[in-house]
Scaffold this active site. Structure first.
Site, PDB file in Angstrom:
ATOM      1  N   TYR A  36      -0.304 -17.919  -0.721  1.00  0.00           N
ATOM      2  CA  TYR A  36      -1.493 -17.058  -0.692  1.00  0.00           C
ATOM      3  C   TYR A  36      -2.750 -17.905  -0.495  1.00  0.00           C
ATOM      4  O   TYR A  36      -3.522 -17.683   0.434  1.00  0.00           O
ATOM      5  CB  TYR A  36      -1.553 -16.280  -2.002  1.00  0.00           C
ATOM      6  CG  TYR A  36      -2.680 -15.272  -2.092  1.00  0.00           C
ATOM      7  CD1 TYR A  36      -2.656 -14.096  -1.353  1.00  0.00           C
ATOM      8  CD2 TYR A  36      -3.769 -15.485  -2.943  1.00  0.00           C
ATOM      9  CE1 TYR A  36      -3.682 -13.155  -1.461  1.00  0.00           C
ATOM     10  CE2 TYR A  36      -4.791 -14.556  -3.054  1.00  0.00           C
ATOM     11  CZ  TYR A  36      -4.747 -13.396  -2.311  1.00  0.00           C
ATOM     12  OH  TYR A  36      -5.763 -12.465  -2.419  1.00  0.00           O
ATOM     13  N   ALA A  46     -11.225 -10.558   4.550  1.00  0.00           N
ATOM     14  CA  ALA A  46     -11.191 -10.455   3.094  1.00  0.00           C
ATOM     15  C   ALA A  46     -10.543 -11.731   2.565  1.00  0.00           C
ATOM     16  O   ALA A  46      -9.327 -11.830   2.445  1.00  0.00           O
ATOM     17  CB  ALA A  46     -10.381  -9.233   2.671  1.00  0.00           C
ATOM     18  N   GLY A  64       0.836  -1.202   0.000  1.00  0.00           N
ATOM     19  CA  GLY A  64       0.000   0.000   0.000  1.00  0.00           C
ATOM     20  C   GLY A  64       0.871   1.252   0.000  1.00  0.00           C
ATOM     21  O   GLY A  64       2.077   1.178   0.224  1.00  0.00           O
TER      22      GLY A  64
HETATM   23  P1  NAD Z   1      -3.158  -4.400  -1.781  1.00  0.00           P
HETATM   24  O1  NAD Z   1      -1.838  -5.075  -1.879  1.00  0.00           O
HETATM   25  O2  NAD Z   1      -3.347  -3.117  -2.510  1.00  0.00           O
HETATM   26  O3  NAD Z   1      -3.540  -4.147  -0.263  1.00  0.00           O
HETATM   27  C1  NAD Z   1      -3.081  -4.902   0.813  1.00  0.00           C
HETATM   28  C2  NAD Z   1      -2.651  -3.947   1.913  1.00  0.00           C
HETATM   29  O4  NAD Z   1      -2.215  -4.707   3.046  1.00  0.00           O
HETATM   30  C3  NAD Z   1      -1.478  -3.053   1.497  1.00  0.00           C
HETATM   31  O5  NAD Z   1      -1.763  -1.719   1.844  1.00  0.00           O
HETATM   32  C4  NAD Z   1      -0.311  -3.613   2.300  1.00  0.00           C
HETATM   33  O6  NAD Z   1       0.675  -2.655   2.559  1.00  0.00           O
HETATM   34  C5  NAD Z   1      -1.005  -4.120   3.540  1.00  0.00           C
HETATM   35  N1  NAD Z   1      -0.272  -5.157   4.262  1.00  0.00           N
HETATM   36  C6  NAD Z   1       0.353  -6.243   3.744  1.00  0.00           C
HETATM   37  N2  NAD Z   1       0.924  -6.960   4.723  1.00  0.00           N
HETATM   38  C7  NAD Z   1       0.650  -6.317   5.896  1.00  0.00           C
HETATM   39  C8  NAD Z   1       0.983  -6.559   7.259  1.00  0.00           C
HETATM   40  N3  NAD Z   1       1.700  -7.614   7.620  1.00  0.00           N
HETATM   41  N4  NAD Z   1       0.538  -5.686   8.190  1.00  0.00           N
HETATM   42  C9  NAD Z   1      -0.189  -4.595   7.839  1.00  0.00           C
HETATM   43  N5  NAD Z   1      -0.514  -4.317   6.562  1.00  0.00           N
HETATM   44  C10 NAD Z   1      -0.112  -5.166   5.608  1.00  0.00           C
HETATM   45  O7  NAD Z   1      -4.265  -5.462  -2.229  1.00  0.00           O
HETATM   46  P2  NAD Z   1      -5.832  -5.317  -2.438  1.00  0.00           P
HETATM   47  O8  NAD Z   1      -6.105  -5.691  -3.827  1.00  0.00           O
HETATM   48  O9  NAD Z   1      -6.320  -4.033  -1.918  1.00  0.00           O
HETATM   49  O10 NAD Z   1      -6.350  -6.494  -1.523  1.00  0.00           O
HETATM   50  C11 NAD Z   1      -6.901  -6.282  -0.231  1.00  0.00           C
HETATM   51  C12 NAD Z   1      -7.404  -7.600   0.332  1.00  0.00           C
HETATM   52  O11 NAD Z   1      -8.416  -8.146  -0.510  1.00  0.00           O
HETATM   53  C13 NAD Z   1      -6.305  -8.649   0.470  1.00  0.00           C
HETATM   54  O12 NAD Z   1      -6.516  -9.351   1.681  1.00  0.00           O
HETATM   55  C14 NAD Z   1      -6.559  -9.548  -0.708  1.00  0.00           C
HETATM   56  O13 NAD Z   1      -6.125 -10.849  -0.457  1.00  0.00           O
HETATM   57  C15 NAD Z   1      -8.065  -9.466  -0.868  1.00  0.00           C
HETATM   58  N6  NAD Z   1      -8.455  -9.761  -2.264  1.00  0.00           N
HETATM   59  C16 NAD Z   1      -8.227  -8.879  -3.276  1.00  0.00           C
HETATM   60  C17 NAD Z   1      -8.591  -9.208  -4.581  1.00  0.00           C
HETATM   61  C18 NAD Z   1      -8.386  -8.267  -5.736  1.00  0.00           C
HETATM   62  O14 NAD Z   1      -8.757  -8.595  -6.854  1.00  0.00           O
HETATM   63  N7  NAD Z   1      -7.843  -7.089  -5.557  1.00  0.00           N
HETATM   64  C19 NAD Z   1      -9.187 -10.449  -4.843  1.00  0.00           C
HETATM   65  C20 NAD Z   1      -9.368 -11.329  -3.787  1.00  0.00           C
HETATM   66  C21 NAD Z   1      -9.016 -10.968  -2.501  1.00  0.00           C
END
Ligand code: NAD
Ligand code: UDP
Ligand code: UDP
Length: 317
Positions: free
Chosen positions: A145, A114, A38
């Site tokens: 994952y 999520a 992020g």
């Molecule tokens: P993203 O990578 O933009 O967001 C994830 C956030 O989590 C980032 O801001 C990152 O810095 C933070 N993060 C990672 N490890 C961390 C930790 N140990 N402690 C604190 N913060 C931490 O991804 P996204 O697309 O926004 O996904 C958000 C959630 O939704 C995730 O859990 C992902 O698995 C789930 N998801 C997303 C999608 C998609 O299509 N985007 C699909 C299925 C599931």
């Protein structure tokens, strides 16, 4: 009533939209993020809001705050990002979830996980319904994952059964929109950036594999509806857009919508890349009265505008 809501991963793509929406609804929001994937850019427009607070913290370590509700999104989400540090990826889903569940248990508050369509792996059932148990390779490159997220679901349901903790689990299918990371290798951001630069569009394999793409605002509405549902429906529930596209057709659509001169080139298909994916959202319709509203063309146009701006501002190399 104003609630104080914790969002882990709040500086990420989906998390930042969730922070914004919950603030707009009149809540206080605490965003916890270690900025692994992020960025502050995603949330800088919220920093002036007195009801918004950011904590730089890795949820693999315990966290003591007082809140009324928790959305647990912290986890890198794109294959390129989550495979960069696979051990950290599985730790976030397992140890991070235990910490957030422990926090929710102490406070006796609702916690939403999520989860992901990746729990279905390379599905043998199509479209995917919640009762399908999935087809996941436990030792492949996506396992950190997929298996991490599966274990997180197990933990959520064990805290629910053992400690009576109110839980919500959503299985998110491919989501796209503004604030996707330009370099995280996901298909929509890759294709749009390539198209805007008139560079070759990289289709992996022959492009016959399918995905279904949900616009981020629709997804966030679904997550909030799930958190707020009053009949203690725990899920898991699929959230995604059931319109299914072949990757090759998505490439052509993006070339067309961005008036690009790009040509399509073919690259090897990554290992364990799921062949088909489409959510069955009957349960979400029934229980949450939710379905996506933004047509894919409209969502793609908004996303193209966002990346155009980043390019103009020199924020994409
Ligand atoms: P993203 O990578 O933009 O967001 C994830 C956030 O989590 C980032 O801001 C990152 O810095 C933070 N993060 C990672 N490890 C961390 C930790 N140990 N402690 C604190 N913060 C931490 O991804 P996204 O697309 O926004 O996904 C958000 C959630 O939704 C995730 O859990 C992902 O698995 C789930 N998801 C997303 C999608 C998609 O299509 N985007 C699909 C299925 C599931
Ligand atoms: N935890 C936390 N914040 C809290 C309460 C707990 O981070 O407010 C963490 C704590 O470090 C613990 C984990 O959550 O390791 C699981 O807590 P739980 O109460 O379920 O287990 P226990 O503490 O009994 O191992
Ligand atoms: N993909 C592609 N070209 C790219 C990036 C991805 O053809 O530049 C394909 C990828 O092989 C997969 C699909 O697009 O079949 C979706 O990939 P993404 O990484 O966005 O998400 P996931 O595989 O996790 O659904």
């Amino acid at each position: 009533m104003r609630k104080r809501i914790l969002i882990t991963g709040g500086a990420g793509f989906i998390g930042s939209h969730l922070c914004e929406k919950l603030l707009n609804e009149g809540n206080e929001v605490i965003c916890v993020d270690n900025f692994f994937t992020g960025t502050k850019d995603n949330i800088k427009h919220l920093l002036g809001n007195p009801y918004f607070e950011v904590i730089r913290h890795d949820i693999c370590f315990p966290l003591y705050v007082e809140v009324d509700e928790i959305y647990n999104l912290a986890c890198p989400a794109s294959p390129v990002h989550y495979q960069k540090d696979p051990v950290q990826t599985i730790k976030v889903s397992v140890i991070g979830s235990i910490n957030m569940l422990g926090l929710a248990k102490r406070l006796k508050v609702k916690i939403l996980q999520a989860s992901t369509s990746e729990v279905y792996g390379d599905p043998e059932v199509h479209p995917q319904k919640e009762e399908y148990w999935g087809n996941v390779n436990p030792i492949g490159p996506r396992a950190c994952y997929d298996e991490g997220k599966r274990c997180a679901e197990t933990l959520f349901f064990d805290y629910y059964r053992q400690h009576n903790l109110p839980i919500r689990v959503v299985r998110i299918f491919n989501t796209y929109g503004p604030r996707m990371h330009p370099n995280d290798g996901r298909v929509v951001s890759n294709f749009i950036v390539q198209a805007l630069k008139n560079e070759p569009i990289t289709v992996y394999g022959d492009g016959s594999q399918t995905r279904s793409f949900c616009y981020v605002n629709d997804l966030v509405d679904g997550m909030i509806k799930m958190m707020n549902n009053s009949d203690n429906f725990t899920g898991p529930v699929n959230l995604g857009n059931p319109e299914e596209y072949r990757i090759i057709d998505l490439a052509e659509k993006i070339i067309d919508l961005s008036n690009s001169k790009s040509k399509i080139i073919f690259k090897p298909l990554p290992q364990d890349d799921p062949k088909r994916r489409r959510p069955d959202i009957t349960l979400a319709k029934e229980k949450l009265n939710w379905e996506p509203k933004v047509p894919v063309e409209e969502g793609l146009k908004r996303t193209i505008e966002y990346f155009e701006r980043l390019l103009k501002e020199g924020k994409i190399r």
